[in-house]
Write a protein that holds these residues in place. Structure first.
Motif, PDB file in Angstrom:
ATOM      1  N   VAL A  96      66.494 -33.841 -36.110  1.00  0.00           N
ATOM      2  CA  VAL A  96      66.864 -33.759 -37.526  1.00  0.00           C
ATOM      3  C   VAL A  96      67.511 -35.071 -37.972  1.00  0.00           C
ATOM      4  O   VAL A  96      68.496 -35.515 -37.379  1.00  0.00           O
ATOM      5  CB  VAL A  96      67.829 -32.587 -37.764  1.00  0.00           C
ATOM      6  CG1 VAL A  96      68.255 -32.517 -39.225  1.00  0.00           C
ATOM      7  CG2 VAL A  96      67.183 -31.271 -37.326  1.00  0.00           C
ATOM      8  N   PRO A  97      66.996 -35.713 -39.013  1.00  0.00           N
ATOM      9  CA  PRO A  97      67.577 -36.978 -39.471  1.00  0.00           C
ATOM     10  C   PRO A  97      68.925 -36.778 -40.142  1.00  0.00           C
ATOM     11  O   PRO A  97      69.294 -35.660 -40.524  1.00  0.00           O
ATOM     12  CB  PRO A  97      66.539 -37.501 -40.472  1.00  0.00           C
ATOM     13  CG  PRO A  97      65.825 -36.292 -40.944  1.00  0.00           C
ATOM     14  CD  PRO A  97      65.801 -35.336 -39.788  1.00  0.00           C
ATOM     15  N   ILE A 130      71.761 -36.670 -42.907  1.00  0.00           N
ATOM     16  CA  ILE A 130      71.737 -36.298 -44.320  1.00  0.00           C
ATOM     17  C   ILE A 130      72.482 -37.316 -45.174  1.00  0.00           C
ATOM     18  O   ILE A 130      72.261 -37.428 -46.379  1.00  0.00           O
ATOM     19  CB  ILE A 130      72.340 -34.888 -44.517  1.00  0.00           C
ATOM     20  CG1 ILE A 130      71.914 -34.310 -45.869  1.00  0.00           C
ATOM     21  CG2 ILE A 130      73.848 -34.890 -44.365  1.00  0.00           C
ATOM     22  CD1 ILE A 130      72.202 -32.838 -46.025  1.00  0.00           C
ATOM     23  N   THR A 137      69.578 -43.443 -39.427  1.00  0.00           N
ATOM     24  CA  THR A 137      69.025 -42.427 -38.535  1.00  0.00           C
ATOM     25  C   THR A 137      68.367 -43.057 -37.330  1.00  0.00           C
ATOM     26  O   THR A 137      68.562 -42.603 -36.186  1.00  0.00           O
ATOM     27  CB  THR A 137      68.008 -41.553 -39.296  1.00  0.00           C
ATOM     28  OG1 THR A 137      68.692 -40.790 -40.295  1.00  0.00           O
ATOM     29  CG2 THR A 137      67.279 -40.600 -38.354  1.00  0.00           C
ATOM     30  N   TRP A 148      57.680 -30.666 -40.252  1.00  0.00           N
ATOM     31  CA  TRP A 148      58.756 -30.838 -41.220  1.00  0.00           C
ATOM     32  C   TRP A 148      58.567 -29.887 -42.390  1.00  0.00           C
ATOM     33  O   TRP A 148      57.471 -29.713 -42.903  1.00  0.00           O
ATOM     34  CB  TRP A 148      58.797 -32.275 -41.744  1.00  0.00           C
ATOM     35  CG  TRP A 148      59.117 -33.295 -40.701  1.00  0.00           C
ATOM     36  CD1 TRP A 148      58.304 -34.289 -40.241  1.00  0.00           C
ATOM     37  CD2 TRP A 148      60.340 -33.426 -39.963  1.00  0.00           C
ATOM     38  NE1 TRP A 148      58.935 -35.022 -39.269  1.00  0.00           N
ATOM     39  CE2 TRP A 148      60.191 -34.521 -39.081  1.00  0.00           C
ATOM     40  CE3 TRP A 148      61.555 -32.731 -39.968  1.00  0.00           C
ATOM     41  CZ2 TRP A 148      61.195 -34.929 -38.213  1.00  0.00           C
ATOM     42  CZ3 TRP A 148      62.552 -33.141 -39.093  1.00  0.00           C
ATOM     43  CH2 TRP A 148      62.372 -34.220 -38.237  1.00  0.00           C
ATOM     44  N   ARG A 164      63.228 -32.785 -43.829  1.00  0.00           N
ATOM     45  CA  ARG A 164      64.372 -32.935 -42.929  1.00  0.00           C
ATOM     46  C   ARG A 164      64.523 -31.744 -42.000  1.00  0.00           C
ATOM     47  O   ARG A 164      64.854 -31.903 -40.829  1.00  0.00           O
ATOM     48  CB  ARG A 164      65.648 -33.119 -43.754  1.00  0.00           C
ATOM     49  CG  ARG A 164      66.889 -33.371 -42.910  1.00  0.00           C
ATOM     50  CD  ARG A 164      68.088 -33.714 -43.763  1.00  0.00           C
ATOM     51  NE  ARG A 164      69.223 -33.999 -42.898  1.00  0.00           N
ATOM     52  CZ  ARG A 164      70.068 -33.064 -42.462  1.00  0.00           C
ATOM     53  NH1 ARG A 164      69.921 -31.807 -42.841  1.00  0.00           N
ATOM     54  NH2 ARG A 164      71.059 -33.390 -41.654  1.00  0.00           N
TER      55      ARG A 164
END
Length: 319
Positions: free
Chosen positions: A203-204, A206, A218, A258, A263
C-alpha cells in the motif's frame, strides 16, 4: 506467478501464529483465522475497541523502530518520557492513540489498561511459534527528548500540551536494518525458536512530510524497508521474506489488484497473495484451504475496506 522459490520453514496447524505491522498485515491475520490456523490473541475484548485485530491491542506498527520499542517497553527496557496525550477532556496512549474510541476517561484508566496490554504483549512474544511482521513506513514522529516513536503526528489523535519536541523523521536503511536486527536479538532472548516472516506492505503512502511528491516518497520508503528485510534474512536463520509487495505491485499482474482509489488492494489481490503464502508455508493444510476457497472472491471489497478504515492509523493523516 509463484515468486517464493523456497521457504526456510513451514507453519503447522498446531503453531501459534502472531502478526503485527501496517494495515495490510490485517489481511494475513484474517486469512489465517479463516483457514483454521491458531491465530494467537492474548488480549481480548470488544472489536470496536480494536481487540482481536492483532494479538494484543497495539494498533498499527509501521516501522521497525516502533516494533523494537514495543518490545523494549513491554519488558521494562525503555520507559518513555511521554506517558499520555490529551484528547479534549480525555487521555490517549501516545503509542496507540486510536485504540480507545474517544480516549480514556482518566489517567488511572489509561495506565491500568497499558499494564494489561503490555502483559499481553509479553505473552505474545513468549508463546508464539511464528511471528509475521509487515513493514509499512519509514516516516514517523519522534521525540527529541528520548527517541520515542509515535504512530501518528501530534494533533491527529490527541497531543501533548507542548509538542515542540516531537519532530518528523524519515528512517534510513541503516536505521531500519539495525532496528530489525536489535528486535530479532531481543525477541529470541525470550523465545529462542521463534520463526519470523517479514513482508513489506504494497500500500503506497497516503501523505508525506518530506516535501517530496508522495510517489517518490513511497518509492523511498518501500525500497528502504525491502532492503532492511533482505538484510535480516541474510543475517538470521529462521527469518524469511514473503513477497506480498512484489505480488501486488509487479508489472506481471497489469495493475489489476488496485481498487478505484489506486491505493487500496482489492480482495482479489489479497486472495492471490494468500494463495502464494499458503503454498509457501502451509503445506498440505494450505493446499486444502486453497481448494476450499476456490477462485478469488469478488464480493469482499467492502469487508476489506471496512477493516482498514477501522484501525488504519495512517488514514487519519489524510486530513
Amino acid at each position: 506467478m509463484q515468486p517464493v522459490v523456497s521457504s526456510s520453514f513451514g507453519i503447522a496447524p498446531s503453531d501459534q501464529v502472531a502478526t503485527a505491522g501496517s494495515c495490510f498485515a490485517q489481511h494475513i491475520s484474517r486469512a489465517l483465522q479463516a483457514d483454521g490456523y491458531r491465530y494467537l490473541v492474548t488480549e481480548t475484548g470488544d472489536e470496536t475497541r480494536q481487540y482481536g485485530f492483532y494479538p494484543a491491542r497495539f494498533g498499527n506498527i509501521y516501522t521497525p523502530r516502533q516494533l523494537l520499542q514495543l518490545f523494549q517497553r513491554a519488558y521494562g527496557l525503555f520507559a518513555p518520557v511521554e506517558q499520555h496525550w490529551r484528547l479534549d477532556a480525555a487521555y490517549v496512549d501516545p503509542f496507540r492513540p486510536q485504540v480507545e474510541p474517544g480516549g480514556f476517561v482518566s489517567l488511572d484508566a489509561l495506565y491500568d489498561d497499558r499494564s494489561i496490554h503490555l502483559a499481553a504483549v509479553r505473552r505474545m512474544f513468549e508463546t508464539s511459534n511464528v511471528f509475521i511482521f509487515t513493514l509499512g513506513l519509514t516516516e514517523a514522529w519522534v521525540s527529541a527528548d528520548d527517541g520515542a516513536v509515535f504512530p501518528s503526528a501530534p494533533g491527529v489523535a490527541g497531543a501533548p500540551l507542548d509538542a515542540s519536541h516531537i519532530r518528523p523523521h524519515n528512517f534510513t536503511v541503516s536505521e531500519a536494518s539495525g532496528d530489525l536486527a536489535a528486535f530479532v536479538d531481543l525477541v529470541r532472548t525470550v523465545n529462542p525458536g521463534l520463526r519470523i516472516v517479514l513482508t513489506v506492505s504494497p500500500v503506497p503512502l497516503i501523505a508525506t512530510f518530506t516535501g517530496q511528491h508522495v510517489l517518490t516518497a513511497t518509492t523511498y520508503a518501500k525500497s528502504v524497508l525491502r532492503v532492511a528485510a533482505a538484510m535480516a534474512v541474510e543475517a538470521y536463520p529462521l527469518v524469511d521474506y514473503f513477497p506480498s509487495f512484489e505480488i501486488v505491485t509487479g508489472s506481471h499482474n497489469r495493475h489489476r489488484f488496485w481498487a478505484d482509489d489506486l491505493r487500496s488492494v482489492t480482495p482479489e489481490g489479497v486472495d492471490v497473495v494468500m494463495a502464494e503464502f499458503r503454498r509457501a508455508y502451509l503445506g498440505a493444510q494450505g493446499a486444502a484451504a486453497q481448494t476450499a476457497h476456490g477462485a478469488p472472491r469478488q464480493d469482499r471489497r467492502a469487508e476489506h475496506e471496512a477493516v482498514v478504515d477501522i484501525i488504519c492509523d495512517e488514514e487519519a493523516n489524510e486530513g
